[in-house]
Design a protein around this motif. Sequence first.
Motif: not given
Length: 788
Positions: A556-561, A564-566, A570-571, A651-653
């Motif tokens: 879960l930590e790796s996916k959240i990281k 956030d990085e993605k 993108l921003e 898939v944008l995320s």
Amino acid sequence: MIAKRALKTLEYNKIIDQVAKLCTSSIGKAQIEQLIPETDFEKVVELLEEMDEGLSILRVKGNVPMGGIFDVRPHAKRAQIGGMLSSTELMEIASTIRASRILRNFIEDIQEEDDIEIPHFIERKEQMPVLTALQHEINDCIDDNGTVMDSASSALRSIRQSLRSEEAKVRAKLESLTRGANAAKMLSDSIVTIRNERFVIPVKQEYRGHYGGIVHDQSSSGQTLFIEPEAIVQLNNEIQRLKVKEQVEIEKILLDLSLKVQEVSHEIFVVVHLLGEIDVILAKAKYGQVNKCTKPKMNQDGYIRLVRARHPLISRDEAVPNTIEFGRDITAIVITGPNTGGKTVTLKTVGLCTLMAQAGLPIPALDGSELAVFEQLFADIGDEQSIEQSLSTFSSHMVNIVDILSKFDASSLVLFDELGAGTDPQEGAALAISILDEAVGRGARVMATTHYPELKAYGYNRPGVVNASVEFDVETLSPTYRLLIGVPGRSNAFEISKRLGLNESIINQAKSFTGSDRHEVESMIASLEESRRRSEREAEEAHALLEEAKALHSELESKIKAYDEKKESLEKKAKEKARKIVDDAKVEAEKVIYELRKMRENASHIVKEHELIDAKKRLDNVSPIENPVLKKQAQIRERAQVLQVGDEVKVLSYGQKGTLIEKVADQEWIVQIGILKMKLDESDLEYVKPEKQKQTVTMANVKNRNSHVKLELDLRGERYEDAILKTEKYIDDALLANYHRVSIIHGKGTGALRQGIQQFLKGNKRVKSYRYGEAGEGGFGVTVVELK
């Protein structure tokens, strides 16, 4: 210092033999054979850190280049006192220097490229003298086979050319004799051979006077004489004279090189010593790699914690791992129970792991293991009955125990096997208790095994002492070899007898003779064993759940990281693109306004209607709202509102493409991404228009066109002019084939072709660099070329 008796008793030498076999040089092997456990804490920590660095290098690189190393210290010593070295000895010196250079470069590459810390290897690399100049001087004179080459000196080249010329004359003269009219009748065979380093022909006994000359040998039957005809005696004399001259010149070359070795003999000793040390470190690391060993943490507090440790001399498939911990609150373990249960193996496991760690070797246990550095280690293990000294088993053990009690102290590890055995059980048990009290009272760390039931209660009424036993499976009537700390051993005699079929009435009568106290003790032990098993099962289940929770948390930590990085990426891209659009709009708007002002200021110029319309259109196009890029994105978003099963989407995320499989809710879809199926919100999907098949010329055509170009060019046997032409064409072909490195094989020979090829490469603008081949690439017979 660790007692030699303990090293022998625990079979430490067998571990050393296994490690020595993993050395790549005789130097390292000799150093390993002298390896004894250290007692200085700082030194032990340093040895283990060096070994761990070796493990890291093997893990990252797979292997370390340690070939071509010889123990050249005797050669350097002889050169040091003015002796002349042979060509083979000089070749070994050059090979060892070359090995040190390759190793230095290898360590430097790790230092620059790989993210691993190897300070001890770097320190040795920096201490290693650079003797490359001597290596090149030897290699210029002596080839890989230890032969002095023609190129060693101009005088030697001239002598050998004359020698070959004279030998050719002799052969031609003798071959003319073997082809003469009567040769078939007078000669045993039409060949030219050599006897006593002189060319001769085989003449039949009866025709010996026909050729004259000198007889050098005869066949075993005496029917054939090997004669040097009178016509070639002078030519053979000339050959011998040239050979003597050749030998004098070779000795002159060897003496000159020996003097150069003499100048750096001390540095050669240093190189050999450092190479041996590195070989030892790597051998220790290889041992750890092969036997799945780990580096233990060391302490000075006498604390031992071995996690699932195995006996290092028992096969990993057969050894039963055990976790053993004592040395702080508990300073002594007393293991009770029947024979063949594994008590002695447990004792030796602790002793051997301690010796291995203090010698800088990894131990066969899991990560998290910790050992103490002991100044002394004593072991009284096994039946050491001596017929010569007329000592019984008990006497032999007691002699050893008396010696131990006179030497050990608080910084010692003491191992007793079958303490007090071999005499009257009651007296033996009393002696065992008294000896244990003495050892524990002095503060030593103690492990002891015993048969005596009296010692089962020893751990319950002595502070700092714990009982232990080796588990026995009554169902299979065999030991499991699992150590149970805190549980004393049971005899299991009644249970075993019952399983083997002894009448139950006999067993019940036997139980009546043992007394109520014994029944209570056995019941207590049985209860402890059951509690132990239940606790272990619960601990294993809890550990499995904990590991599963940790894995899920990490995922879960790796996916959240990643999310956030993605998102941040993108921003950032969106802001950059928007900023660029606005900046471009400002520039274009200013340009239009500037042009309109110019039109207004130019009184003679009438602004036509179509010019105003054109200017307005240009202003509309640069507006961020009307920008073509943003329009296109808006159109894609608009199309994405109408998605269908089978559409390709992004898939944008995750930034990955997938295919719509099924719509499961108003705004949710099942999307296939590679082999994964995921349920995603429609707002996270972007429609991707299918691309038309493109008819493009693939790189395969280019590859096929150049597939005939090999990575090497063989010029052996070619004439100089042809070789240069072929080399020039080959470099062109290699560049077209997009090769960056190629090899040109020219052989060793006289060196003329090699020098010509390298002279050509030196002047070729398309050649970045070139070098001789390494040992595995062909040595001086190959030139490796780097192309621009």
